[in-house]
Design a protein around this motif. Structure first.
Motif, PDB file in Angstrom:
ATOM      1  N   ALA A 255       0.800  -1.223   0.000  1.00  9.80           N
ATOM      2  CA  ALA A 255       0.000   0.000   0.000  1.00  9.80           C
ATOM      3  C   ALA A 255       0.835   1.277   0.000  1.00  9.80           C
ATOM      4  CB  ALA A 255      -0.964  -0.009   1.189  1.00  9.80           C
ATOM      5  N   PRO A 256       1.951   1.359   0.755  1.00 10.96           N
ATOM      6  CA  PRO A 256       2.710   2.627   0.765  1.00 10.96           C
ATOM      7  C   PRO A 256       3.263   3.038  -0.599  1.00 10.96           C
ATOM      8  CG  PRO A 256       3.337   1.287   2.647  1.00 10.96           C
ATOM      9  CD  PRO A 256       2.468   0.429   1.772  1.00 10.96           C
ATOM     10  N   LEU A 257       3.386   2.126  -1.541  1.00  8.44           N
ATOM     11  CA  LEU A 257       3.875   2.505  -2.864  1.00  8.44           C
ATOM     12  C   LEU A 257       2.962   3.549  -3.514  1.00  8.44           C
ATOM     13  CD1 LEU A 257       4.903  -0.984  -4.332  1.00  8.44           C
ATOM     14  CD2 LEU A 257       6.375   0.740  -3.271  1.00  8.44           C
ATOM     15  N   ILE A 258       1.693   3.572  -3.097  1.00  8.55           N
ATOM     16  CA  ILE A 258       0.742   4.509  -3.680  1.00  8.55           C
ATOM     17  C   ILE A 258       1.152   5.953  -3.394  1.00  8.55           C
ATOM     18  CG2 ILE A 258      -1.688   5.260  -3.593  1.00  8.55           C
ATOM     19  CD1 ILE A 258      -2.479   2.393  -3.167  1.00  8.55           C
ATOM     20  N   TYR A 259       1.953   6.192  -2.329  1.00 16.25           N
ATOM     21  CA  TYR A 259       2.373   7.556  -2.009  1.00 16.25           C
ATOM     22  C   TYR A 259       3.208   8.163  -3.136  1.00 16.25           C
ATOM     23  CZ  TYR A 259       1.543   5.645   2.699  1.00 16.25           C
ATOM     24  OH  TYR A 259       1.011   5.015   3.788  1.00 16.25           O
ATOM     25  N   LEU A 260       3.810   7.321  -3.964  1.00 17.34           N
ATOM     26  CA  LEU A 260       4.636   7.830  -5.059  1.00 17.34           C
ATOM     27  C   LEU A 260       3.800   8.342  -6.224  1.00 17.34           C
ATOM     28  CD1 LEU A 260       7.289   4.952  -5.137  1.00 17.34           C
ATOM     29  CD2 LEU A 260       7.542   7.210  -4.089  1.00 17.34           C
ATOM     30  N   MET A 261       2.528   8.012  -6.240  1.00 16.21           N
ATOM     31  CA  MET A 261       1.676   8.354  -7.385  1.00 16.21           C
ATOM     32  C   MET A 261       1.476   9.863  -7.545  1.00 16.21           C
ATOM     33  SD  MET A 261      -1.882   6.449  -8.352  1.00 16.21           S
ATOM     34  CE  MET A 261      -2.743   7.056  -6.892  1.00 16.21           C
ATOM     35  N   PRO A 262       1.174  10.639  -6.486  1.00 18.49           N
ATOM     36  CA  PRO A 262       0.961  12.083  -6.687  1.00 18.49           C
ATOM     37  C   PRO A 262       2.159  12.828  -7.258  1.00 18.49           C
ATOM     38  CG  PRO A 262       0.018  11.389  -4.595  1.00 18.49           C
ATOM     39  CD  PRO A 262       0.817  10.230  -5.109  1.00 18.49           C
ATOM     40  N   PRO A 263       3.408  12.621  -6.763  1.00 21.12           N
ATOM     41  CA  PRO A 263       4.521  13.335  -7.406  1.00 21.12           C
ATOM     42  C   PRO A 263       4.668  13.008  -8.891  1.00 21.12           C
ATOM     43  CG  PRO A 263       5.218  12.409  -5.307  1.00 21.12           C
ATOM     44  CD  PRO A 263       3.868  11.843  -5.599  1.00 21.12           C
ATOM     45  N   ILE A 264       4.462  11.745  -9.247  1.00 23.21           N
ATOM     46  CA  ILE A 264       4.570  11.358 -10.658  1.00 23.21           C
ATOM     47  C   ILE A 264       3.465  12.025 -11.469  1.00 23.21           C
ATOM     48  CG2 ILE A 264       4.452   9.421 -12.271  1.00 23.21           C
ATOM     49  CD1 ILE A 264       5.580   7.667  -9.985  1.00 23.21           C
ATOM     50  N   ALA A 265       2.234  11.983 -10.957  1.00 22.90           N
ATOM     51  CA  ALA A 265       1.110  12.595 -11.673  1.00 22.90           C
ATOM     52  C   ALA A 265       1.280  14.111 -11.765  1.00 22.90           C
ATOM     53  CB  ALA A 265      -0.206  12.251 -10.974  1.00 22.90           C
ATOM     54  N   GLY A 266       1.717  14.733 -10.660  1.00 24.05           N
ATOM     55  CA  GLY A 266       1.892  16.180 -10.666  1.00 24.05           C
ATOM     56  C   GLY A 266       2.961  16.623 -11.649  1.00 24.05           C
ATOM     57  N   LEU A 267       4.102  15.929 -11.648  1.00 30.02           N
ATOM     58  CA  LEU A 267       5.181  16.279 -12.575  1.00 30.02           C
ATOM     59  C   LEU A 267       4.744  16.071 -14.022  1.00 30.02           C
ATOM     60  CD1 LEU A 267       8.103  17.126 -13.056  1.00 30.02           C
ATOM     61  CD2 LEU A 267       8.775  14.711 -12.787  1.00 30.02           C
ATOM     62  N   THR A 268       4.049  14.964 -14.279  1.00 25.66           N
ATOM     63  CA  THR A 268       3.578  14.685 -15.644  1.00 25.66           C
ATOM     64  C   THR A 268       2.569  15.732 -16.098  1.00 25.66           C
ATOM     65  OG1 THR A 268       3.876  12.305 -15.227  1.00 25.66           O
ATOM     66  CG2 THR A 268       2.562  12.926 -17.136  1.00 25.66           C
ATOM     67  N   ALA A 269       1.644  16.102 -15.194  1.00 21.95           N
ATOM     68  CA  ALA A 269       0.639  17.114 -15.549  1.00 21.95           C
ATOM     69  C   ALA A 269       1.296  18.465 -15.788  1.00 21.95           C
ATOM     70  CB  ALA A 269      -0.407  17.217 -14.441  1.00 21.95           C
ATOM     71  N   LEU A 271       4.374  19.006 -16.860  1.00 24.24           N
ATOM     72  CA  LEU A 271       5.140  18.957 -18.105  1.00 24.24           C
ATOM     73  C   LEU A 271       4.245  18.924 -19.341  1.00 24.24           C
ATOM     74  CD1 LEU A 271       7.932  16.402 -17.107  1.00 24.24           C
ATOM     75  CD2 LEU A 271       8.210  18.860 -17.486  1.00 24.24           C
ATOM     76  N   THR A 272       3.106  18.253 -19.243  1.00 27.23           N
ATOM     77  CA  THR A 272       2.283  18.026 -20.436  1.00 27.23           C
ATOM     78  C   THR A 272       1.119  18.994 -20.573  1.00 27.23           C
ATOM     79  OG1 THR A 272       0.956  16.378 -19.252  1.00 27.23           O
ATOM     80  CG2 THR A 272       2.872  15.580 -20.507  1.00 27.23           C
ATOM     81  N   THR A 273       0.558  19.445 -19.466  1.00 34.82           N
ATOM     82  CA  THR A 273      -0.630  20.307 -19.541  1.00 34.82           C
ATOM     83  C   THR A 273      -0.410  21.672 -18.917  1.00 34.82           C
ATOM     84  OG1 THR A 273      -1.594  19.559 -17.427  1.00 34.82           O
ATOM     85  CG2 THR A 273      -2.062  18.230 -19.392  1.00 34.82           C
ATOM     86  N   GLY A 274       0.721  21.876 -18.249  1.00 35.08           N
ATOM     87  CA  GLY A 274       0.969  23.157 -17.607  1.00 35.08           C
ATOM     88  C   GLY A 274       0.170  23.372 -16.348  1.00 35.08           C
ATOM     89  N   GLU A 275      -0.329  22.297 -15.732  1.00 38.21           N
ATOM     90  CA  GLU A 275      -1.092  22.439 -14.495  1.00 38.21           C
ATOM     91  C   GLU A 275      -0.231  23.128 -13.431  1.00 38.21           C
ATOM     92  OE1 GLU A 275      -3.405  19.758 -11.106  1.00 38.21           O
ATOM     93  OE2 GLU A 275      -2.765  18.826 -12.988  1.00 38.21           O
TER      94      GLU A 275
END
Length: 313
Positions: A255-269, A271-275
Motif C-alpha cells: 500500500a505505501p507505494l501509492i504515495y509515489l503516485m501524486p509526485p509522478i502525476a503532478g510532474l507529468t501534468a 510537463l504536459t498540460t501546464g497544471e
C-alpha cells in the motif's frame, strides 16, 4: 536455495509494483484528456467493451475452453468484488478525474492506505493504535486543506469531484483487501479475470446511452493511442500486476507505494498540460500524504494482511 528464490521474487514484486505506480501516475493527464474528449460514459464504454475480450483471450490461452469452476460462495464473492472494486470504483474514479485535475485526483486516490487500515479494522484483522488514529485525523485535515480553495470558491463541481475520488479510493482499498484471500487461493489472473467479467455488463448497460452520443470520429489518432494505453496497459496489465504484487508482498507492505503516485502525476501534468499548484494545495497534499504515512508506519508491528484477511463469503 528457497530463501534466495523468495528474495528474488520479492525484488521482482517490488519493481513490478513501482512500474505499476509509475504507469498509474503518468496515466492521470492522459485519462483527463480522454475524459474531456469522450466524456466519462464514453471512456467507460470503451474500457468495459474491450476488457472482457482481453480477459477471455487470456483465459483461453491459459486454460483453453476448460475454465476453472469455483464454488458458488466464491463466485458471489468475486461478483461483489468486480461490481464494487472494479465497476463502481472505476466509474466513480472516471467522473472524479473528469471533474477535478490530474494532481488533485492522484493525491486523493493516494489516501487509499488509510481506507485499507479502516477496512482491516472493520473486518477484525487488526486494531487501530493511537498513532494510526492520529494519522487518519491528520490525513483528513490535510484533505480538507487540499480542497479548501475549491470549497471557499464554492466550486461545487470540482469539490464534488474530489469527494467522489475519496469514495473511489475507499472502493479500491476494498478491492485490494477483499481480493487477497481469493488471489492466494486461485491466483491473481483468475480473480482479476472473473471480477472483470462480472463487472463488465452492468457498466456497459450504464455507459451505452452516453457512448452513443459521443462523436467518435472527432477523437484524434493521438487520443486513440492514449486510449489503447489507458485500457490495455493501465486498465488490463497494471491491475493484473497489482494483484500479483499484493499476493507476493502483502497488502500492508504494498500500500505505501501509492504515495509515489501524486509526485509522478503532478510532474507529468506540469510537463504536459501546464497544471499549476498553489502553496495551499501543495501544503494540503503534503499534510494529507504525511497523515497517510503516519497511519501506515507509526504503529507497532501489525499482523500482516497477507495471512490475516478472513475468507470472503
Amino acid at each position: 536455495m528457497p530463501d534466495s528464490r523468495h528474495a528474488a521474487t520479492q525484488r521482482l514484486a517490488l519493481w513490478v509494483g513501482l512500474l505499476t505506480i509509475l504507469a498509474w501516475g503518468i496515466n492521470f493527464p492522459i485519462q483527463k484528456a480522454l475524459l474531456n474528449a469522450m466524456q466519462p460514459s464514453g471512456f467507460l464504454f470503451l474500457r468495459f467493451a474491450a476488457m472482457p475480450l482481453m480477459v477471455a483471450a487470456l483465459l483461453l490461452v491459459r486454460y483453453g475452453r476448460a475454465w476453472p469452476r469455483l464454488p458458488r460462495s466464491e463466485l458471489w464473492a468475486i461478483a461483489r468484488l468486480g461490481l464494487l472494486g472494479q465497476g463502481l470504483h472505476l466509474a466513480l474514479a472516471s467522473y472524479g478525474v473528469h471533474w477535478s485535475t490530474p494532481f488533485s485526483s492522484s493525491v486523493l486516490l493516494a489516501c487509499g492506505p488509510v481506507f485499507t487500515l479502516l477496512i482491516l479494522r472493520a473486518w477484525g484483522v487488526e486494531r487501530l493504535q493511537r498513532p494510526q488514529i492520529a494519522g487518519i485525523a491528520v490525513a483528513a485535515c490535510g484533505a480538507l486543506l487540499f480542497m479548501s480553495d475549491k470549497l471557499l470558491a464554492a466550486d461545487w463541481r470540482a469539490s464534488g469531484g474530489d469527494l467522489v475520488l475519496l469514495t473511489a479510493a475507499a472502493l479500491f482499498s476494498y478491492y485490494t483487501v477483499a481480493a487477497k484471500p481469493l488471489i492466494e487461493k486461485h491466483g491473481a489472473m483468475l480473480v482479476f479475470s472473473y471480477a472483470t467479467l462480472a463487472s463488465s455488463l452492468p457498466v456497459l448497460l450504464y455507459a451505452t446511452p452516453g457512448a452513443l452520443r459521443v462523436d467518435w470520429q472527432a477523437v484524434s489518432p493521438l487520443l486513440w493511442a492514449g486510449a489503447v494505453w489507458a485500457v490495455v496497459g493501465v486498465g488490463f496489465w497494471s491491475w493484473l500486476s497489482w494483484g500479483w504484487v499484493n499476493a507476493q508482498r502483502g497488502v500492508a507492505r504494498t500500500a505505501p507505494l501509492i504515495y509515489l503516485m501524486p509526485p509522478i502525476a503532478g510532474l507529468t501534468a506540469w510537463l504536459t498540460t501546464g497544471e499549476s499548484f498553489t502553496g495551499i494545495k501543495l501544503l494540503g497534499a503534503a499534510v494529507t500524504l504525511g497523515g497517510v504515512a503516519l497511519a501506515q508506519f507509526a504503529a507497532a508491528p501489525r499482523t500482516e494482511a497477507t495471512h490475516s484477511v478472513p475468507p470472503i463469503d
